[in-house]
Design an enzyme around this catalytic site. Structure first.
Site, PDB file in Angstrom:
ATOM      1  N   SER A  93     -27.149  86.195  -3.604  1.00  0.00           N
ATOM      2  CA  SER A  93     -27.188  87.420  -2.805  1.00  0.00           C
ATOM      3  C   SER A  93     -25.872  88.179  -2.971  1.00  0.00           C
ATOM      4  CB  SER A  93     -27.482  87.071  -1.348  1.00  0.00           C
ATOM      5  OG  SER A  93     -27.935  88.187  -0.630  1.00  0.00           O
ATOM      6  N   ASP A 214     -34.511  87.153  -2.229  1.00  0.00           N
ATOM      7  CA  ASP A 214     -33.144  86.750  -1.914  1.00  0.00           C
ATOM      8  C   ASP A 214     -32.964  85.232  -2.009  1.00  0.00           C
ATOM      9  OD1 ASP A 214     -30.626  86.353  -0.678  1.00  0.00           O
ATOM     10  OD2 ASP A 214     -30.912  88.113   0.579  1.00  0.00           O
TER      11      ASP A 214
END
Length: 319
Positions: A93, A214
Site C-alpha cells: 500500500s 490493497d
C-alpha cells in the site's frame, strides 16, 4: 478538497463511498484496466530457486498506513546516513510507493522532494461505480487508479520492477483467494496501483485474469513474505493505524475501526517474525493528509534514531 482527501485516506468505509459516489455524478465507463506489461509475481509460496534467496539478505519491510506512510521516508533517511543498504525491499500500500521509489535508486532526500509533489487531486481519476443498477454498467470502485500508476512509472523512469537497482517485492491481495501476492517483475506503476487499491474506493486492477486489491487486507506488514523471499534479517516499519487511537462516533468510523481490528491480528502475528520493528510515534485520532507530511517524516526519523544501536548491529553483521 478536504472531503475528497478524507475519502481517499479513510478507505474501507463503504457507506461513505456510496454517498460520495452518488454526488460526484457520471464519469467514463470502462473495464478494469489491462496493460501490456503487467507485473508478474511470485505466489505466497515462491520457488526456493528464486534469485532472491541466493545469499543472506537484510530486508526492509514498509507497512501500509495511508499518509502515515510518509514516516517511511524518515526511516530511510537514517538508514542512508549510517550506510545500511537493504538487500530486499518489501512494501505494501503506502509502503509500496515509497519502496518502489527507494528501489529505483532515489536517495532519501530525493524521495522527500518527490513526496512534496503528491496531492489528493493526483489520485482522483473518478469513474462511475457499479452500485447494482441494471441500467448503468459501472466499475468496482470510484477511482480508477491510472493517475497513481502513471505517477509511479514516471518516478521510476518507466523501468520495470526487475530493472530497478534494488530488489523489490510489492504486496497486493488476490481478491478471489484472499492470499497476499508479491509482485517482483513487470510494470512498477501497476504493481503499486494493485497494492494500494483500497476496496470499495479504487477499482481493482485486472492482471493476468485476476483482480487485486490493497495488500493491507491480507498482509498489513508483510514480514512473512520477506522471509519467504529469503530474508534472514527483517527490519519492519509499522505505521498502520492503531485501533486504540480511533474516535468512534459515526457509521464510517465503526466500519474503519472494524477493519483496523481485523488487520491488527494479522499484523501482530507477522511482526513476531521481524528482527527489528520500528514504530514511529504518530498520535492522531483521525486520518491524516498530505499536508501532515513534514511532521510525519520527522516522526519516522526520530523512531529510527531511537533504535540506532540495533540498526548498527544489523549493519555490522551484514555480509
Amino acid at each position: 478538497m478536504r472531503a475528497a482527501n478524507r475519502l481517499l485516506l479513510l478507505g474501507f468505509a463503504s457507506l461513505l463511498v456510496v454517498a460520495v459516489g452518488c454526488i460526484t455524478g457520471c464519469a467514463s465507463l470502462h473495464e478494469s484496466a489491462r496493460i501490456d506489461d503487467p507485473p508478474r509475481f511470485e505466489t505466497s509460496q515462491p520457488s526456493p530457486n528464486s534469485n532472491m534467496v541466493s545469499k543472506p539478505m537484510v530486508a526492509l519491510v514498509l507497512s501500509g498506513g495511508s499518509a502515515r506512510g510518509f514516516a517511511h521516508l524518515g526511516v530511510i533517511k537514517v538508514l542512508e546516513e549510517i550506510g545500511l543498504k537493504p538487500d530486499l525491499i518489501v512494501g505494501v500500500s503506502a509502503g509500496s510507493m515509497v519502496g518502489v521509489g527507494y528501489a529505483s535508486g532515489m536517495s532519501a532526500q530525493q524521495l522527500i522532494d518527490a513526496s512534496a509533489k503528491l496531492d489528493t487531486l493526483l489520485m482522483m481519476d473518478w469513474t462511475m461505480p457499479n452500485l447494482g443498477q441494471p441500467i448503468l454498467r459501472g466499475e468496482l470502485g470510484f477511482i480508477r487508479g491510472e493517475r497513481l500508476q502513471a505517477f509511479v512509472n514516471q518516478l521510476v523512469e518507466n523501468r520495470s520492477l526487475q530493472a530497478l537497482p534494488r530488489k523489490i517485492a510489492v504486496i497486493a491481495t488476490d481478491l478471489q483467494s484472499g492470499k497476499p501476492v508479491a509482485f517482483t517483475q513487470g510494470n512498477a506503476g501497476m504493481a503499486v496501483r494493485a497494492s494500494s487499491a483500497v476496496p470499495g474506493v479504487f477499482v481493482p486492477p485486472l492482471i493476468l485474469g485476476k483482480l487485486y486489491v490493497d495488500g493491507q487486507v491480507s498482509s498489513p506488514v508483510p514480514v512473512a513474505m520477506a522471509r519467504m523471499l529469503g530474508a534472514t534479517t527483517v527490519i519492519a516499519v509499522d505505521v498502520t493505524f492503531p485501533p486504540e487511537q480511533s474516535v468512534i462516533s459515526t457509521t464510517t468510523s465503526v466500519l474503519f475501526q472494524s477493519f483496523t481490528i481485523a488487520t491488527q491480528r494479522i499484523k501482530d502475528h507477522e511482526l513476531r517474525q521481524a528482527t527489528l520493528v520500528i514504530r514511529p510515534e504518530i498520535n492522531s485520532s483521525s486520518q491524516l493528509g498530505f499536508g501532515d507530511r513534514v511532521w510525519i517524516i520527522d516522526a519516522g526519523e526520530k523512531a529510527a534514531r531511537n533504535v540506532l544501536p540495533e540498526l548498527l548491529k544489523i549493519l555490522q553483521n551484514q555480509p
